[in-house]
Design an enzyme around this catalytic site. Structure first.
Site, mmCIF file in Angstrom:
data_model
loop_
_atom_site.group_PDB
_atom_site.id
_atom_site.type_symbol
_atom_site.label_atom_id
_atom_site.label_comp_id
_atom_site.label_asym_id
_atom_site.label_seq_id
_atom_site.Cartn_x
_atom_site.Cartn_y
_atom_site.Cartn_z
ATOM 1 N N GLY A 104 1.685 -1.877 2.038
ATOM 2 C CA GLY A 104 1.017 -2.956 1.325
ATOM 3 C C GLY A 104 1.870 -4.217 1.325
ATOM 4 N N GLY A 105 2.619 -4.411 0.237
ATOM 5 C CA GLY A 105 3.383 -5.647 0.045
ATOM 6 C C GLY A 105 4.236 -6.047 1.243
ATOM 7 N N GLY A 159 2.779 -0.360 -5.034
ATOM 8 C CA GLY A 159 3.123 -1.660 -5.619
ATOM 9 C C GLY A 159 4.127 -1.584 -6.753
ATOM 10 N N GLU A 198 -7.034 1.568 -5.132
ATOM 11 C CA GLU A 198 -7.567 0.386 -5.848
ATOM 12 C C GLU A 198 -9.090 0.385 -5.825
ATOM 13 O OE1 GLU A 198 -5.181 -2.511 -3.759
ATOM 14 O OE2 GLU A 198 -3.400 -1.674 -4.718
ATOM 15 N N SER A 215 4.937 1.609 -1.664
ATOM 16 C CA SER A 215 6.183 0.844 -1.734
ATOM 17 C C SER A 215 7.089 1.032 -0.521
ATOM 18 C CB SER A 215 6.943 1.176 -3.027
ATOM 19 O OG SER A 215 6.189 0.759 -4.160
ATOM 20 N N HIS A 238 -9.161 3.895 -0.861
ATOM 21 C CA HIS A 238 -7.869 3.380 -1.354
ATOM 22 C C HIS A 238 -7.880 3.472 -2.879
ATOM 23 C CE1 HIS A 238 -4.675 0.609 -2.422
ATOM 24 N NE2 HIS A 238 -4.215 0.769 -1.194
ATOM 25 N N ASN A 269 -1.686 -3.118 5.103
ATOM 26 C CA ASN A 269 -2.828 -3.441 4.235
ATOM 27 C C ASN A 269 -2.536 -4.755 3.504
ATOM 28 O OD1 ASN A 269 -4.952 -3.535 2.469
ATOM 29 N ND2 ASN A 269 -4.271 -1.812 1.197
ATOM 30 N N TRP A 270 -3.228 -5.798 3.921
ATOM 31 C CA TRP A 270 -2.964 -7.120 3.338
ATOM 32 C C TRP A 270 -3.617 -7.280 1.968
ATOM 33 C CZ3 TRP A 270 -4.042 -10.909 8.062
ATOM 34 C CH2 TRP A 270 -3.140 -10.615 9.080
ATOM 35 N N LYS A 271 -4.487 -6.359 1.596
ATOM 36 C CA LYS A 271 -5.235 -6.469 0.322
ATOM 37 C C LYS A 271 -5.906 -7.847 0.248
ATOM 38 C CE LYS A 271 -1.910 -3.300 -1.642
ATOM 39 N NZ LYS A 271 -1.627 -2.484 -2.794
ATOM 40 N N GLU A 295 -1.254 8.504 -0.785
ATOM 41 C CA GLU A 295 -0.689 7.356 -1.490
ATOM 42 C C GLU A 295 -0.660 7.661 -2.986
ATOM 43 O OE1 GLU A 295 -1.018 3.458 0.719
ATOM 44 O OE2 GLU A 295 -2.989 3.783 -0.148
HETATM 45 C C1 PEP Z 1 -1.163 0.104 -0.357
HETATM 46 O O1 PEP Z 1 -1.762 -0.861 -0.792
HETATM 47 O O2 PEP Z 1 -1.792 0.938 0.282
HETATM 48 C C2 PEP Z 1 0.269 0.211 -0.596
HETATM 49 C C3 PEP Z 1 0.875 1.297 -0.223
HETATM 50 O O3 PEP Z 1 0.882 -0.845 -1.203
HETATM 51 P P1 PEP Z 1 2.483 -1.053 -1.404
HETATM 52 O O4 PEP Z 1 3.118 -0.778 -0.072
HETATM 53 O O5 PEP Z 1 2.622 -2.463 -1.825
HETATM 54 O O6 PEP Z 1 2.910 -0.070 -2.431
#
Ligand code: PEP
Length: 258
Positions: free
Chosen positions: A239-240, A177, A101, A218, A99, A13-15, A171
């Protein structure tokens, strides 16, 4: 309830990150690495404006594209929104719905998430329905109740045939994050609970057992090594670390070679 064995699904997930130049470099690197991944299903989630470009760059590659969001309606006067059929039209295979967010920052209710999952299925996309509790909810013992409240509206709107095309993602909000990965025990317990919830609500035990349930929060190359060994975990939503080509490839390899 034991999960049926399926190839793992790793979603990046590049957000709201990226550019034509950065995306090209990242996808070219993944394409170079793919032969080393093993047996794994990989997808990336570029922001809307880059979807068609990413689909084109990934042509003839097994890596697919996932959209990060979609409209809860099919077509019409919804300025600024993107429909499921548009996402299918440009070549997406999956779409995220709910998600944390979107739920937390943009007010996506669980009913709206259910409508989004419905639209995705109507357009032939696979919805990845995301659920997760906050730290405060976990600390007062509301994890399962929160997840049930988030998921039940989606389950209510789906037939058994629909359910076979749905992916879930657990999640925990406190893990996204933050660098805090949930423990193996926490993840196993929640994933078992989610499959049981699907079975109890729909009566479709076999479908619930086979339903892919991802973990997200994470995930990095180090945690992917042990996450890939958890039998309940069908894959990960990253994500990151999905923005760093080498890290994402390493995560794909951990799941592809498990
Ligand atoms: C996400 O955005 O779905 C996510 C899991 O982010 P991260 O891996 O950065 O925690």
């Amino acid at each position: 309830m034991t999960q049926q064995h399926l190839p793992a699904l790793v979603i990046g997930n590049w957000k709201m990150n990226g550019s034509l130049t950065a995306n090209t470099a990242l996808l070219e690197s993944l394409r170079r690495d793919i032969a080393s991944f093993g047996h794994v299903n990989v997808s990336v989630c570029p922001p809307f404006p880059y979807l068609a470009h990413s689909v084109a760059l990934l042509a003839k590659s097994p890596i697919s594209c996932t959209a990060q969001n979609l409209c809860h309606e099919a077509v019409g006067a919804y300025t600024g929104e993107v429909s499921a059929s548009m996402l299918a039209d440009v070549g997406c295979r999956y779409v995220l719905a709910g998600h944390s967010e979107r739920r937390g920052l943009f007010g996506d209710s669980s009913e709206r998430v259910a409508a989004k999952a419905r639209q995705a299925l109507n357009a032939g996309l696979t919805p990845i329905v995301c659920v997760g509790e906050t730290l405060a909810q976990r600390e007062i013992g509301l994890t399962e109740a929160t997840l049930a409240a988030q998921l039940l509206p989606t389950l209510a709107g789906l037939s058994i045939a629909d359910l076979e095309k749905v992916v879930l993602a657990y999640e925990p909000v406190w893990a996204i994050g933050t660098g805090h990965v949930a423990t193996a025990q926490q993840i196993t317990s929640v994933l078992r609970y989610l499959r049981q919830l699907v079975a109890d609500t729909t009566g479709a035990d076999k479908v619930a057992r086979a339903m892919p349930v991802l973990y997200g929060g994470s995930v990095n190359p180090t945690s992917a090594v042990w996450l890939a060994q958890l039998p309940e975990v069908s894959g990960v939503l990253v994500g990151g670390a999905a923005l760093k080509a080498e890290d994402f490839s390493e995560i794909c390899r951990s799941f592809g070679q498990r």
